[in-house]
Design an enzyme around this catalytic site. Structure first.
Site, PDB file in Angstrom:
ATOM      1  N   CYS A  94      33.084  43.298  72.817  1.00  0.00           N
ATOM      2  CA  CYS A  94      34.276  43.200  73.662  1.00  0.00           C
ATOM      3  C   CYS A  94      33.942  43.032  75.150  1.00  0.00           C
ATOM      4  O   CYS A  94      33.494  41.971  75.551  1.00  0.00           O
ATOM      5  CB  CYS A  94      35.171  44.408  73.397  1.00  0.00           C
ATOM      6  N   ARG A 128      48.271  42.635  75.377  1.00  0.00           N
ATOM      7  CA  ARG A 128      46.963  42.867  74.763  1.00  0.00           C
ATOM      8  C   ARG A 128      46.972  42.442  73.292  1.00  0.00           C
ATOM      9  O   ARG A 128      48.027  42.401  72.657  1.00  0.00           O
ATOM     10  CB  ARG A 128      46.588  44.357  74.863  1.00  0.00           C
ATOM     11  N   HIS A 191      35.418  46.499  67.682  1.00  0.00           N
ATOM     12  CA  HIS A 191      35.035  47.903  67.889  1.00  0.00           C
ATOM     13  C   HIS A 191      35.079  48.608  66.548  1.00  0.00           C
ATOM     14  O   HIS A 191      35.330  48.019  65.525  1.00  0.00           O
ATOM     15  CB  HIS A 191      36.046  48.591  68.816  1.00  0.00           C
TER      16      HIS A 191
HETATM   17  N1  GLN Z   1      38.446  44.883  79.458  1.00  0.00           N
HETATM   18  C1  GLN Z   1      38.365  43.932  78.432  1.00  0.00           C
HETATM   19  C2  GLN Z   1      39.687  43.413  77.932  1.00  0.00           C
HETATM   20  O1  GLN Z   1      40.679  44.131  77.904  1.00  0.00           O
HETATM   21  C3  GLN Z   1      37.551  44.500  77.303  1.00  0.00           C
HETATM   22  C4  GLN Z   1      38.213  45.600  76.537  1.00  0.00           C
HETATM   23  C5  GLN Z   1      37.344  46.227  75.512  1.00  0.00           C
HETATM   24  O2  GLN Z   1      36.108  46.276  75.623  1.00  0.00           O
HETATM   25  N2  GLN Z   1      37.996  46.804  74.507  1.00  0.00           N
HETATM   26  O3  GLN Z   1      39.741  42.274  77.549  1.00  0.00           O
END
Ligand code: GLN
Length: 240
Positions: A94, A128, A191
Protein backbone atom coordinates in the site's frame (compact mmCIF):
# COMPACT_ATOMS: atom_id res chain seq x y z
CA UNK A 1 22.13 -21.11 3.49
CA UNK A 2 21.03 -17.80 4.94
CA UNK A 3 18.42 -15.32 3.74
CA UNK A 4 18.78 -11.75 4.95
CA UNK A 5 15.69 -9.57 5.22
CA UNK A 6 15.61 -5.77 5.50
CA UNK A 7 12.43 -4.53 7.16
CA UNK A 8 12.17 -0.88 6.15
CA UNK A 9 10.51 1.62 8.48
CA UNK A 10 9.03 -1.10 10.76
CA UNK A 11 7.92 1.44 13.36
CA UNK A 12 6.33 3.86 10.89
CA UNK A 13 4.78 1.69 8.18
CA UNK A 14 2.85 -1.09 9.84
CA UNK A 15 -0.88 -0.94 9.19
CA UNK A 16 -3.25 -3.84 9.84
CA UNK A 17 -0.44 -6.09 11.06
CA UNK A 18 1.77 -5.81 7.97
CA UNK A 19 4.62 -7.01 10.20
CA UNK A 20 2.98 -10.46 10.01
CA UNK A 21 4.58 -10.78 6.58
CA UNK A 22 8.01 -10.82 8.21
CA UNK A 23 6.83 -13.50 10.63
CA UNK A 24 5.45 -15.63 7.78
CA UNK A 25 8.67 -15.35 5.76
CA UNK A 26 10.81 -16.14 8.79
CA UNK A 27 8.73 -19.16 9.81
CA UNK A 28 8.59 -20.61 6.29
CA UNK A 29 12.36 -20.26 5.88
CA UNK A 30 13.14 -21.78 9.28
CA UNK A 31 10.74 -24.68 8.60
CA UNK A 32 13.06 -25.55 5.70
CA UNK A 33 16.20 -25.24 7.83
CA UNK A 34 17.23 -22.02 6.07
CA UNK A 35 18.78 -19.44 8.40
CA UNK A 36 17.15 -16.01 8.53
CA UNK A 37 18.41 -12.65 9.62
CA UNK A 38 16.01 -9.70 9.93
CA UNK A 39 17.32 -6.14 10.24
CA UNK A 40 15.05 -3.27 11.19
CA UNK A 41 15.95 -0.31 9.01
CA UNK A 42 14.40 2.63 10.82
CA UNK A 43 14.55 6.37 10.04
CA UNK A 44 18.12 7.63 10.25
CA UNK A 45 19.64 4.20 9.73
CA UNK A 46 21.36 3.60 6.41
CA UNK A 47 21.48 0.26 4.65
CA UNK A 48 23.29 -1.34 1.75
CA UNK A 49 21.14 -3.18 -0.79
CA UNK A 50 23.86 -5.78 -1.44
CA UNK A 51 23.53 -7.01 2.15
CA UNK A 52 19.94 -8.23 1.70
CA UNK A 53 17.98 -10.86 -0.22
CA UNK A 54 14.48 -9.66 0.69
CA UNK A 55 13.26 -6.11 1.30
CA UNK A 56 9.92 -5.45 2.96
CA UNK A 57 8.01 -2.18 3.34
CA UNK A 58 4.56 -2.04 4.97
CA UNK A 59 1.75 0.45 4.52
CA UNK A 60 1.08 3.74 6.25
CA UNK A 61 -1.13 6.75 6.20
CA UNK A 62 -0.50 9.88 4.13
CA UNK A 63 0.96 11.50 7.26
CA UNK A 64 3.70 8.90 7.76
CA UNK A 65 4.46 8.79 4.05
CA UNK A 66 5.09 12.54 4.13
CA UNK A 67 7.22 12.37 7.31
CA UNK A 68 9.44 9.67 5.79
CA UNK A 69 10.15 11.48 2.56
CA UNK A 70 13.30 13.34 3.70
CA UNK A 71 14.78 10.19 5.19
CA UNK A 72 14.02 8.24 2.01
CA UNK A 73 15.84 10.84 -0.07
CA UNK A 74 18.97 10.58 2.10
CA UNK A 75 20.13 7.40 0.35
CA UNK A 76 17.49 4.76 1.00
CA UNK A 77 15.91 5.66 -2.36
CA UNK A 78 19.14 4.78 -4.19
CA UNK A 79 19.59 1.52 -2.26
CA UNK A 80 15.96 0.47 -2.83
CA UNK A 81 16.28 1.11 -6.59
CA UNK A 82 19.53 -0.83 -6.63
CA UNK A 83 17.94 -3.80 -4.85
CA UNK A 84 15.02 -3.80 -7.30
CA UNK A 85 17.32 -3.64 -10.33
CA UNK A 86 19.65 -6.31 -8.95
CA UNK A 87 16.71 -8.71 -8.66
CA UNK A 88 16.40 -8.85 -4.88
CA UNK A 89 12.99 -10.06 -3.78
CA UNK A 90 10.85 -7.26 -2.45
CA UNK A 91 7.36 -6.92 -1.05
CA UNK A 92 5.85 -3.46 -0.67
CA UNK A 93 2.39 -2.87 0.77
CA UNK A 94 0.00 0.00 0.00
CA UNK A 95 1.77 3.21 1.16
CA UNK A 96 5.11 1.38 0.82
CA UNK A 97 4.09 0.25 -2.66
CA UNK A 98 3.19 3.83 -3.64
CA UNK A 99 6.70 4.92 -2.57
CA UNK A 100 8.31 2.81 -5.33
CA UNK A 101 6.56 4.81 -8.06
CA UNK A 102 7.14 8.32 -9.39
CA UNK A 103 4.84 10.26 -7.12
CA UNK A 104 1.82 10.25 -4.85
CA UNK A 105 -0.46 13.26 -4.99
CA UNK A 106 -2.65 13.16 -1.90
CA UNK A 107 -6.39 13.81 -2.13
CA UNK A 108 -5.83 17.27 -0.57
CA UNK A 109 -3.24 18.24 -3.15
CA UNK A 110 0.10 17.54 -1.46
CA UNK A 111 2.71 16.31 -3.94
CA UNK A 112 5.05 13.59 -2.64
CA UNK A 113 7.86 12.85 -5.09
CA UNK A 114 8.92 9.26 -4.72
CA UNK A 115 11.69 6.92 -5.82
CA UNK A 116 10.51 6.31 -9.39
CA UNK A 117 12.15 2.89 -9.42
CA UNK A 118 9.15 1.57 -11.35
CA UNK A 119 7.05 3.46 -13.90
CA UNK A 120 3.76 4.21 -12.14
CA UNK A 121 2.12 7.05 -10.22
CA UNK A 122 -0.63 7.42 -7.63
CA UNK A 123 -3.26 10.10 -7.12
CA UNK A 124 -5.52 10.24 -4.08
CA UNK A 125 -9.24 10.96 -4.00
CA UNK A 126 -11.45 11.71 -1.05
CA UNK A 127 -13.48 8.54 -1.50
CA UNK A 128 -11.44 5.60 -0.19
CA UNK A 129 -11.40 2.09 -1.62
CA UNK A 130 -12.03 -0.27 1.28
CA UNK A 131 -12.84 -3.93 1.70
CA UNK A 132 -11.90 -7.56 1.41
CA UNK A 133 -10.73 -8.27 -2.11
CA UNK A 134 -9.00 -10.86 -4.24
CA UNK A 135 -6.79 -11.05 -7.30
CA UNK A 136 -5.13 -13.68 -9.45
CA UNK A 137 -1.42 -13.73 -10.37
CA UNK A 138 -0.09 -14.97 -13.72
CA UNK A 139 0.87 -18.26 -12.00
CA UNK A 140 -2.84 -18.70 -11.20
CA UNK A 141 -2.46 -18.00 -7.47
CA UNK A 142 -5.73 -16.59 -6.11
CA UNK A 143 -4.68 -14.11 -3.45
CA UNK A 144 -7.08 -12.85 -0.76
CA UNK A 145 -6.48 -9.57 1.03
CA UNK A 146 -7.87 -6.42 2.54
CA UNK A 147 -7.50 -2.96 0.98
CA UNK A 148 -8.01 0.54 2.35
CA UNK A 149 -6.56 3.35 0.29
CA UNK A 150 -7.36 6.74 -1.10
CA UNK A 151 -4.63 6.52 -3.73
CA UNK A 152 -5.40 5.34 -7.25
CA UNK A 153 -2.34 3.84 -8.90
CA UNK A 154 -1.81 3.89 -12.65
CA UNK A 155 0.89 1.70 -14.21
CA UNK A 156 3.01 2.96 -17.12
CA UNK A 157 2.76 1.32 -20.55
CA UNK A 158 4.11 -2.21 -20.47
CA UNK A 159 4.43 -2.30 -16.67
CA UNK A 160 3.14 -5.61 -15.38
CA UNK A 161 0.58 -5.72 -12.56
CA UNK A 162 0.94 -8.28 -9.77
CA UNK A 163 -2.46 -9.66 -10.67
CA UNK A 164 -5.92 -9.19 -12.11
CA UNK A 165 -8.71 -8.21 -9.74
CA UNK A 166 -11.25 -10.96 -9.01
CA UNK A 167 -13.28 -8.80 -6.63
CA UNK A 168 -12.64 -5.36 -5.14
CA UNK A 169 -10.79 -2.29 -6.40
CA UNK A 170 -7.06 -3.08 -6.73
CA UNK A 171 -4.88 -0.34 -8.20
CA UNK A 172 -7.60 2.12 -9.13
CA UNK A 173 -11.03 0.47 -9.39
CA UNK A 174 -11.02 1.10 -13.16
CA UNK A 175 -8.67 -1.17 -15.09
CA UNK A 176 -8.84 -4.44 -13.07
CA UNK A 177 -5.12 -4.35 -12.33
CA UNK A 178 -3.76 -4.98 -8.86
CA UNK A 179 -0.28 -4.09 -7.68
CA UNK A 180 2.91 -4.19 -9.66
CA UNK A 181 5.50 -6.79 -10.56
CA UNK A 182 8.94 -5.78 -11.74
CA UNK A 183 11.95 -8.09 -11.66
CA UNK A 184 11.42 -9.82 -8.30
CA UNK A 185 9.60 -6.90 -6.72
CA UNK A 186 5.95 -7.28 -5.78
CA UNK A 187 3.88 -4.21 -4.87
CA UNK A 188 0.31 -4.67 -3.64
CA UNK A 189 -2.53 -2.90 -1.85
CA UNK A 190 -3.16 -5.95 0.26
CA UNK A 191 -2.94 -5.58 4.02
CA UNK A 192 -4.11 -8.14 6.43
CA UNK A 193 -1.19 -9.21 6.30
CA UNK A 194 -1.00 -10.83 2.87
CA UNK A 195 1.62 -13.61 3.26
CA UNK A 196 0.26 -15.68 6.19
CA UNK A 197 -3.08 -15.96 4.36
CA UNK A 198 -1.49 -16.71 0.99
CA UNK A 199 1.32 -19.24 1.50
CA UNK A 200 1.81 -19.80 -2.23
CA UNK A 201 2.64 -16.14 -2.68
CA UNK A 202 5.00 -16.27 0.32
CA UNK A 203 6.83 -19.21 -1.26
CA UNK A 204 7.00 -17.47 -4.64
CA UNK A 205 8.77 -14.54 -2.98
CA UNK A 206 11.09 -16.85 -1.03
CA UNK A 207 12.03 -18.83 -4.14
CA UNK A 208 12.80 -15.59 -6.04
CA UNK A 209 15.10 -14.50 -3.20
CA UNK A 210 16.92 -17.84 -3.11
CA UNK A 211 17.25 -18.03 -6.91
CA UNK A 212 18.66 -14.52 -7.07
CA UNK A 213 21.35 -15.23 -4.47
CA UNK A 214 22.05 -18.97 -4.79
CA UNK A 215 20.65 -20.10 -8.16
CA UNK A 216 17.88 -22.64 -8.82
CA UNK A 217 15.70 -23.47 -5.85
CA UNK A 218 13.20 -26.26 -5.13
CA UNK A 219 11.29 -25.44 -1.95
CA UNK A 220 10.34 -28.36 0.21
CA UNK A 221 6.51 -28.35 0.56
CA UNK A 222 5.06 -27.45 3.98
CA UNK A 223 1.78 -28.46 5.57
CA UNK A 224 -0.40 -25.46 4.69
CA UNK A 225 -3.74 -27.08 5.49
CA UNK A 226 -4.66 -24.50 8.17
CA UNK A 227 -3.63 -21.57 5.98
CA UNK A 228 -5.59 -23.00 3.05
CA UNK A 229 -8.67 -23.46 5.27
CA UNK A 230 -8.47 -19.82 6.35
CA UNK A 231 -8.02 -18.67 2.75
CA UNK A 232 -10.95 -20.79 1.55
CA UNK A 233 -13.14 -19.33 4.31
CA UNK A 234 -12.29 -15.76 3.30
CA UNK A 235 -13.03 -16.65 -0.33
CA UNK A 236 -16.38 -18.16 0.63
CA UNK A 237 -17.47 -15.35 2.97
CA UNK A 238 -16.34 -12.29 1.03
CA UNK A 239 -15.30 -13.07 -2.51
CA UNK A 240 -17.15 -15.79 -4.44
N1 GLN B 1 -1.90 6.69 2.33
C1 GLN B 1 -2.15 5.81 1.27
C2 GLN B 1 -3.54 5.88 0.70
O1 GLN B 1 -4.51 6.13 1.41
C3 GLN B 1 -1.81 4.41 1.71
C4 GLN B 1 -2.75 3.82 2.71
C5 GLN B 1 -2.32 2.49 3.22
O2 GLN B 1 -1.13 2.15 3.28
N2 GLN B 1 -3.31 1.74 3.68
O3 GLN B 1 -3.69 5.66 -0.48
Amino acid sequence: MIIRIAHLYPDMLNLYGDRGNIIALTQRLKARSIDVLVDQITMGKSFNADDYDILFIGGGQDFEQDVLLDDLKRGKDVQISKAINNGAAMLAICGGYQMLGKYYKTYDGKMLDYIGAIDFYTEGREERMIGNYAFKTKEGIEVVGFENHSGRTYLGDGVEPLGKVIKGFGNNGEDSTEGVRYNNTFGTYSHGPILPKNPQLADLLISKAIENRYGKCELEPLDDSLEEKARAQVMKLYIK
